[in-house]
Design a protein around this motif. Structure first.
Motif, PDB file in Angstrom:
ATOM      1  N   ALA A 328     -13.448 -41.627 -88.154  1.00  0.00           N
ATOM      2  CA  ALA A 328     -13.234 -40.595 -87.140  1.00  0.00           C
ATOM      3  C   ALA A 328     -11.774 -40.164 -87.118  1.00  0.00           C
ATOM      4  O   ALA A 328     -11.461 -38.972 -86.989  1.00  0.00           O
ATOM      5  N   LYS A 329     -10.847 -41.124 -87.271  1.00  0.00           N
ATOM      6  CA  LYS A 329      -9.418 -40.784 -87.295  1.00  0.00           C
ATOM      7  C   LYS A 329      -9.089 -39.889 -88.476  1.00  0.00           C
ATOM      8  O   LYS A 329      -8.350 -38.902 -88.346  1.00  0.00           O
ATOM      9  N   GLN A 330      -9.645 -40.230 -89.645  1.00  0.00           N
ATOM     10  CA  GLN A 330      -9.353 -39.439 -90.836  1.00  0.00           C
ATOM     11  C   GLN A 330      -9.832 -37.994 -90.677  1.00  0.00           C
ATOM     12  O   GLN A 330      -9.130 -37.049 -91.043  1.00  0.00           O
ATOM     13  N   ILE A 331     -11.044 -37.820 -90.131  1.00  0.00           N
ATOM     14  CA  ILE A 331     -11.584 -36.472 -89.962  1.00  0.00           C
ATOM     15  C   ILE A 331     -10.772 -35.688 -88.939  1.00  0.00           C
ATOM     16  O   ILE A 331     -10.472 -34.504 -89.131  1.00  0.00           O
ATOM     17  N   LEU A 332     -10.394 -36.347 -87.830  1.00  0.00           N
ATOM     18  CA  LEU A 332      -9.599 -35.671 -86.816  1.00  0.00           C
ATOM     19  C   LEU A 332      -8.218 -35.292 -87.348  1.00  0.00           C
ATOM     20  O   LEU A 332      -7.706 -34.207 -87.046  1.00  0.00           O
ATOM     21  N   CYS A 333      -7.628 -36.167 -88.150  1.00  0.00           N
ATOM     22  CA  CYS A 333      -6.322 -35.855 -88.732  1.00  0.00           C
ATOM     23  C   CYS A 333      -6.432 -34.703 -89.733  1.00  0.00           C
ATOM     24  O   CYS A 333      -5.542 -33.843 -89.809  1.00  0.00           O
TER      25      CYS A 333
END
Length: 634
Positions: A328-333
């Motif tokens: 989720a962090k990677q996609i949001l970043c």
């Protein structure tokens, strides 16, 4: 010396103490609900803060919405294709046996010599004269008398296009109209709604969309290569499941990425491309002379979705609830980088709190949870009503002899302004009352249709013949007005249903209500097929169901400007707070004013905890008091 206490006084003191304990228990339960709500709100605020940091509607979100355009066009194309490839064709027996002996005969001479005629002089479609070995002069002089059923297939001399009817010879007892094909299609839509709704919540939005697009490619574009009517129906049944799967999974994905007013606006604009798909279908079907070429040309854009494998994102909400915080962090970043934004490091660090324990749910929660059960039943009734009423009104236009291309194009053009009007209504009236307004309009339209002529040969409710004829144009306009309002209702239902359901079961819930949508369409087709001639029964049922749906709509809560709920617990906490806020007084004892003050919206978590501790201490003291009261005094 032992002094006895009056039993009446003792009983009154005991009852008073019990009421006090009960009041304190209720207050502590409410405060615990408040704590849970505070925790849920904090988690929602974290995700909302992250999405704000990413950008509410930047280039990333706009690209996500744009990615839905081509599949929506394809979905509409494949959904309504049956109505334009099952056109009626005039068929006559193939009598090429006479050409084997006399190849110079023209088609008109061949039919005159080998086909019997009806009393009005037209050729019979399912009979031919039995072949003979006479010479041509004898056949012309004496004629043929013995008839039999067609032996070598049929010819279609007046046909200008190659359609399914003449491709598979669907004549003379083998007739298969598009209503039956549409019933098969909606049966596939029904099964696909449940199947893909469940898979979407289990596997994720991204893989479900890819599987659905693969189904559109294989069973949509591949329909052009079928070699039998059975194969055609199988491909139509399968592509319907892909259409249902894509609709549910893409709606869940877009809903979970967008916030605020951008969500409704983007979904409404995206659904306008369904109209583009119908217009493209009508234009191609009118100009292309072969049904196979129609599916090849109309289905060709499906290959444009191959890059979706690399550019389509997963839902960060779904990933967090499944414990996949790093993904989720990677996609949001990545989304923030596309929008040229930077997510604060402290917000990314706090995402660990909501992702430690994956949320486990089951389809049985729709039965066990009262809120989900109510929403599913009410929304299912609304979806059934709108589907049944919309298809009934659409098919009623056919009773007035309207051209099939016109029946597709004009309502489609009216759907665009209908959906765009919903944007303004949603922002001023909210989801609930906008939907109620469209349902009210549909109810009035159904009532008007009951009073006006029912078709060229149908009942006219004692209207004079000349007046009924003049009112046909009015009836068509009234029906189009009903389709105008119901087209907006379909999009509203998608938005409203997605916002009422929690993230963990959003796709499954959309699948269940889409099942009701398919059931409504099948019911409409079945009732119209049973009634045969124009009848007021389907319209009466549409009017009654629309009135019922209008009442059921009043039972739903408003979701305007509310954050999306991710879990069932979030919804339960919100409902508890709404229930508590509706009560005039929580406590009977004025000494608990401090606890009552902590129930305000601006209460802090620490204040709520202190209030609970004070209540627990008071509860223990009360128990000690009651125990001493019940002991005899010396």
């Amino acid at each position: 010396m032992v002094t006895e206490i009056d039993p009446t006084v003792k009983r009154m003191e005991s009852q008073r103490s019990s009421r006090a304990l009960s009041s304190r228990s209720r207050s502590m339960e409410m405060l615990l609900n408040r704590l849970r709500a505070i925790k849920s709100k904090e988690e929602e605020d974290k995700l909302a803060s992250i999405l704000d940091a990413v950008g509410e509607f930047g280039p990333f979100q706009r690209r996500l919405v744009a990615l839905t355009f081509i599949p929506n066009i394809l979905a509409a194309f494949f959904m309504f294709a049956d109505s334009l490839v099952f056109t009626a064709q005039k068929a006559y027996c193939n009598t090429s046996w006479i050409l084997a002996m006399y190849p110079n005969l023209s088609e008109a001479e061949q039919m005159n010599l080998t086909l019997p005629r009806e009393s009005n002089g037209s050729f019979l479609t399912c009979l031919m004269y039995s072949p003979v070995d006479w010479n041509l002069d004898s056949i012309i002089q004496f004629g043929l008398n013995r008839t039999e059923m067609c032996q070598d297939g049929w010819i279609y001399p007046k046909s200008k296009k190659r359609m399914l009817t003449d491709e598979f010879d669907l004549v003379c007892g083998k007739e298969f109209n598009w209503e039956l094909a549409m019933t098969v299609y909606m049966a596939g839509f029904l099964i696909g709604s449940v199947t893909f709704g469940f898979l979407c919540d289990r596997l994720g939005r991204y893989p479900t969309i890819l599987v659905s697009l693969l189904g559109l490619t294989i069973f949509g574009f591949g329909t052009a290569f079928v070699n039998s009517m059975e194969s055609y129906l199988f491909f139509r049944f399968s592509v319907a499941q892909a259409v249902a799967g894509y609709g549910i999974s893409s709606m869940s994905l877009v809903t979970e990425w967008l916030v605020g007013v951008h969500r409704a606006r983007a979904i409404i604009v995206s659904h306008c491309y369904f109209t583009a798909g119908i217009l493209i279908l009508s234009g191609l079907a009118y100009s292309i002379p072969h049904w196979r070429l129609l599916f090849l040309v109309g289905g060709a854009p499906v290959f444009c979705v191959i890059p979706y494998i690399w550019v389509l994102p997963e839902s960060p909400r779904w990933l967090m609830l499944r414990g996949k915080v790093e993904e989720a962090k990677q996609i949001l970043c990545r989304a923030a980088s596309v929008n040229k934004k930077v997510i604060p490091l402290n917000l990314l660090t706090q995402m660990h709190l909501s992702g430690k324990k994956p949320v486990k749910t089951s389809v049985l929660d729709f039965y066990g949870n009262r809120y989900l059960r109510k929403v599913t039943l009410v929304m299912g009734c609304l979806w059934f009503t709108i589907s049944y009423t919309y298809l009934t009104l659409s098919l009623k236009v056919k009773d007035f002899g309207v051209n099939p291309y016109t029946r597709q194009v004009i309502p489609s053009l009216m759907e665009v302004p209908a959906r765009l009007c919903c944007v303004l209504l949603l922002e001023h009236l909210g989801r609930k009352w906008t939907l109620a307004l469209t349902l009210l309009q549909a109810s009035l339209v159904c009532l008007l249709v009951l009073l006006l002529p029912q078709g060229e040969d149908g009942p006219r409710l004692r209207w004079p013949c000349w007046l009924a004829t003049e009112l046909k144009f009015t009836v068509v306009l009234v029906i189009l007005l009903g389709e105008f309002s119901l087209a907006g209702s379909v999009t509203l239902l998608f938005i409203y249903t997605a916002e009422l359901l929690p993230t963990v079961l959003r796709a499954t819930g959309l699948g269940l209500v889409s099942l009701a949508f398919a059931a409504g369409a099948i019911s409409s087709l079945t009732i119209l097929r049973i009634s045969q001639s124009p009848s007021i029964l389907p319209t009466c049922l549409s009017c009654a169901s629309a009135v019922l749906a209008l009442y059921l709509c009043s039972l739903l809560p408003e979701t305007q400007d509310l954050p999306l709920a991710d879990t069932i617990e979030h919804i339960s906490s919100q409902l508890s707070l709404q229930k508590e806020a509706s009560q005039d007084s929580w406590f009977e004892d004025p000494s608990e004013a401090l606890t009552e003050d902590t129930s305000s919206e601006d209460v802090s978590e620490e204040a709520a905890k202190n209030a609970i501790l004070n209540t627990m201490v008071q509860k223990v003291d009360s128990k000690v008091f009651v125990t001493r009261l019940q002991q005899p005094r010396e």
